[in-house]
Design an enzyme around this catalytic site. Structure first.
Site, PDB file in Angstrom:
ATOM      1  N   HIS A  22     -52.546 -54.368  67.093  1.00  0.00           N
ATOM      2  CA  HIS A  22     -52.627 -55.718  67.617  1.00  0.00           C
ATOM      3  C   HIS A  22     -51.828 -56.628  68.255  1.00  0.00           C
ATOM      4  CE1 HIS A  22     -50.404 -56.119  63.703  1.00  0.00           C
ATOM      5  NE2 HIS A  22     -51.256 -55.965  63.002  1.00  0.00           N
ATOM      6  N   LYS A  60     -48.789 -46.254  58.550  1.00  0.00           N
ATOM      7  CA  LYS A  60     -48.686 -47.822  58.948  1.00  0.00           C
ATOM      8  C   LYS A  60     -47.641 -48.146  58.481  1.00  0.00           C
ATOM      9  CE  LYS A  60     -50.195 -51.613  60.325  1.00  0.00           C
ATOM     10  NZ  LYS A  60     -51.399 -52.316  59.925  1.00  0.00           N
ATOM     11  N   HIS A  66     -59.769 -53.311  58.441  1.00  0.00           N
ATOM     12  CA  HIS A  66     -59.514 -53.342  57.197  1.00  0.00           C
ATOM     13  C   HIS A  66     -60.771 -53.396  56.650  1.00  0.00           C
ATOM     14  CE1 HIS A  66     -55.250 -54.315  57.640  1.00  0.00           C
ATOM     15  NE2 HIS A  66     -55.813 -54.825  58.723  1.00  0.00           N
ATOM     16  N   HIS A  83     -47.243 -52.393  62.359  1.00  0.00           N
ATOM     17  CA  HIS A  83     -47.161 -54.124  62.167  1.00  0.00           C
ATOM     18  C   HIS A  83     -45.752 -54.427  62.837  1.00  0.00           C
ATOM     19  CE1 HIS A  83     -48.780 -57.856  60.863  1.00  0.00           C
ATOM     20  NE2 HIS A  83     -47.554 -58.216  61.024  1.00  0.00           N
ATOM     21  N   HIS A  86     -58.587 -49.694  64.474  1.00  0.00           N
ATOM     22  CA  HIS A  86     -57.682 -50.618  63.437  1.00  0.00           C
ATOM     23  C   HIS A  86     -58.885 -51.493  62.605  1.00  0.00           C
ATOM     24  CE1 HIS A  86     -53.537 -53.090  62.491  1.00  0.00           C
ATOM     25  NE2 HIS A  86     -54.805 -53.398  61.721  1.00  0.00           N
ATOM     26  N   ASP A 114     -58.864 -55.109  64.000  1.00  0.00           N
ATOM     27  CA  ASP A 114     -58.134 -55.927  63.174  1.00  0.00           C
ATOM     28  C   ASP A 114     -59.037 -56.694  62.312  1.00  0.00           C
ATOM     29  OD1 ASP A 114     -55.937 -56.280  61.256  1.00  0.00           O
ATOM     30  OD2 ASP A 114     -55.179 -57.806  62.371  1.00  0.00           O
TER      31      ASP A 114
HETATM   32  O1  DOR Z   1     -54.167 -61.326  60.076  1.00  0.00           O
HETATM   33  C1  DOR Z   1     -53.952 -60.109  59.342  1.00  0.00           C
HETATM   34  N1  DOR Z   1     -54.922 -59.843  58.227  1.00  0.00           N
HETATM   35  N2  DOR Z   1     -53.276 -59.281  59.938  1.00  0.00           N
HETATM   36  C2  DOR Z   1     -52.906 -58.608  58.975  1.00  0.00           C
HETATM   37  O2  DOR Z   1     -51.793 -57.572  59.274  1.00  0.00           O
HETATM   38  C3  DOR Z   1     -53.428 -58.144  57.833  1.00  0.00           C
HETATM   39  C4  DOR Z   1     -54.876 -58.510  57.846  1.00  0.00           C
HETATM   40  C5  DOR Z   1     -55.531 -58.521  56.356  1.00  0.00           C
HETATM   41  O3  DOR Z   1     -55.546 -57.308  55.770  1.00  0.00           O
HETATM   42  O4  DOR Z   1     -55.880 -59.264  56.131  1.00  0.00           O
HETATM   43 ZN    ZN Z   2     -54.261 -54.936  60.491  1.00  0.00          ZN
END
Ligand code: DOR
Ligand code: ZN
Length: 349
Positions: free
Chosen positions: A177, A102, A18, A139, A16, A250
Site C-alpha cells: 500500500h 509481513k 484482510h 508495512h 493484499h 488492502d
Molecule cells: O488501514 C489499514 N487497515 N491499514 C492497515 O495496515 C491494517 C488495516 C486493517 O487491518 O484494518
Molecule cells: Zn493491510
C-alpha cells in the site's frame, strides 16, 4: 457490443487483503472469491499468525467459506515478530503454504501490537527469506512519536528500506500500500525484486477528500491518505503498466460503529467492487489498456506464479455503489459508498 464498451482481462488477483476471522469470514471470503483468483491474506489477527501451524488452521477456517464451485485460493502469510527465527522461515517455505512474511512495525496499525520493535534485529530472518525466496511484505512506516503521521512512510524508506534493499539485493520486497512519491521513486530506482502494491483508496482520494469540509472517517486508513501530488505519483505508477506495481486492495472491514467513533479505526473496505473502483481510475486517465498488467499480470510475475486461466469481463455501465453492506450482525460503509461508477464486472468464467 462495441469493444470500447467491454474489456476482458485475465482474472485478477488481490495481493493484499484482510479477511479477519470466524464470523467475518462468511462475508469476506465470498467477496474475495467473487472478484479474484487468489488473495494474499494478511495475518494481523488477534493473536497474529506467527507460526506455520496457525497459518494452516487459519487456511482451513477460510476455505470452509469458499463458495461451492469456486477455485479461489488464499495465499497465506506469516506475521514477523522480534521472535521470528530463520527456522520459522525454512519451515514456512517447505510447507508450500506460505507466500511471504509481513512486517508490521509494532503499534503502526490495526492489530499490530505484536509487531517488530527492532527491524535490524531481523537480519538473519531476511537472509533466510532471501535464500529460500519468500517475499518480504512491508508495512513501510516508522512509528516513532517524533515523526509526523504524514511523513512516516518517507522516513521508513530513508531510515530502513534503502539499507535493507542494498544489504539483501536478491530479497523480494513489496512496499505494501505505497502512498508517497518517495515510495514510488524508491521502487522505480530498484531492480525487479522490489515492487509495490497500490490500493483503490490511495488512487481515488487524497487527504483533502478526507479532511476538507468535515472529517470522513470511512476514508481513514493507514498509511494515511497523502497530498495530491503523492496521489498523482501513485496514479502514474499504476497506469504505467510497469511490472513493479500491482493491485493490492488492502480491503479491511471495520463495522460502522468502529469507524464513526471517537477514535476511528483504520481501514477501508473495497471488496464490494474492487475491479470497478480501479477501472474508474484507469478510465479517468484514459489508460484502460494497462489495467490488465496492473490487476492480472504483474503480481503473478513478481510472485512467480502462473497467470489465472479464467477471464473476467468489465462492461461500461453506470451504476451506484451501495451505501452500506451487511457485516455479520453489523453493517459497514464501503469505499465510495453511494457513488456512481462507470464500469461493472461480470463474474469470472
Ligand atoms: O488501514 C489499514 N487497515 N491499514 C492497515 O495496515 C491494517 C488495516 C486493517 O487491518 O484494518
Ligand atoms: Zn493491510
Amino acid at each position: 457490443m462495441n469493444a470500447m464498451d467491454e474489456l476482458t482481462l485475465v482474472q485478477p488477483d488481490d495481493w493484499h487483503v484482510h479477511l479477519r476471522d470466524e464470523d467475518a469470514l462468511a462475508m469476506t471470503v465470498p467477496a474475495a472469491a467473487q472478484s479474484f483468483g487468489r488473495s494474499v491474506v494478511m495475518p494481523n489477527l488477534v493473536p497474529p499468525i506467527t507460526k506455520l501451524d496457525q497459518a494452516r488452521s487459519y487456511y482451513q477456517r477460510i476455505i470452509k467459506h469458499r463458495p461451492v464451485g469456486s477455485d479461489w485460493q488464499p495465499l497465506m502469510v506469516l506475521y514477523l515478530t522480534d521472535k521470528t527465527t530463520p527456522e520459522d522461515i525454512l519451515e514456512a517455505k517447505d510447507s508450500g503454504l506460505i507466500c511471504g512474511c509481513k512486517y508490521y512495525p509494532a503499534g503502526a496499525t490495526t492489530n499490530s501490537d505484536s509487531g517488530v520493535t527492532n527491524l535490524r534485529g531481523l537480519d538473519d530472518v531476511f537472509a533466510a527469506m532471501q535464500d529460500v525466496g519468500l517475499v518480504l511484505q512491508l508495512h513501510g512506516e516508522v512509528t516513532d512519536d517524533a515523526v509526523d503521521i504524514f511523513d512516516r512512510e518517507a522516513e521508513f524508506i530513508e531510515r530502513y528500506l534503502i539499507d535493507i534493499a542494498e544489504q539483501f539485493p536478491q530479497l523480494k520486497i513489496i512496499l505494501e500500500h505505497v502512498t508517497t512519491e518517495q515510495g514510488i521513486n524508491f521502487v522505480r530506482s530498484r531492480s525487479a525484486n522490489v515492487a509495490a502494491t497500490i490500493t483503490p483508496q490511495h488512487l481515488l482520494y487524497n487527504r483533502n477528500d478526507m479532511l476538507v469540509g468535515g472529517m470522513r472517517p470511512h476514508l481513514f486508513c493507514l498509511p494515511i491518505l497523502k497530498r495530491d501530488h503523492h496521489q498523482r505519483a501513485l496514479i502514474d505508477a499504476a497506469i504505467s503498466g510497469d511490472k513493479q506495481f500491482f493491485l493490492g486492495t488492502d480491503s479491511a472491514p471495520h463495522a460502522r460503529h468502529a469507524k464513526e467513533a471517537e477514535c476511528c479505526s483504520a481501514g477501508c473496505f473495497s471488496h464490494h467492487a474492487p475491479l470497478e473502483l480501479y477501472a474508474e481510475v484507469f478510465e479517468r486517465e484514459n489508460a484502460l489498456q494497462h489495467l490488465e498488467a496492473f490487476a492480472s499480470l504483474n503480481g503473478p510475475e513478481f510472485y512467480q506464479l502462473p497467470l489465472n486461466t479464467k477471464r473476467v469481463t468489465l462492461k461500461r455501465e453506470e451504476w451506484t455503489l451501495p451505501a452500506t453492506i451487511n457485516y455479520g450482525d453489523e453493517e459497514l460503509v464501503p469505499l465510495a459508498a453511494g457513488e456512481a461508477l462507470r464500469w461493472r464486472c461480470l463474474p469470472a468464467g
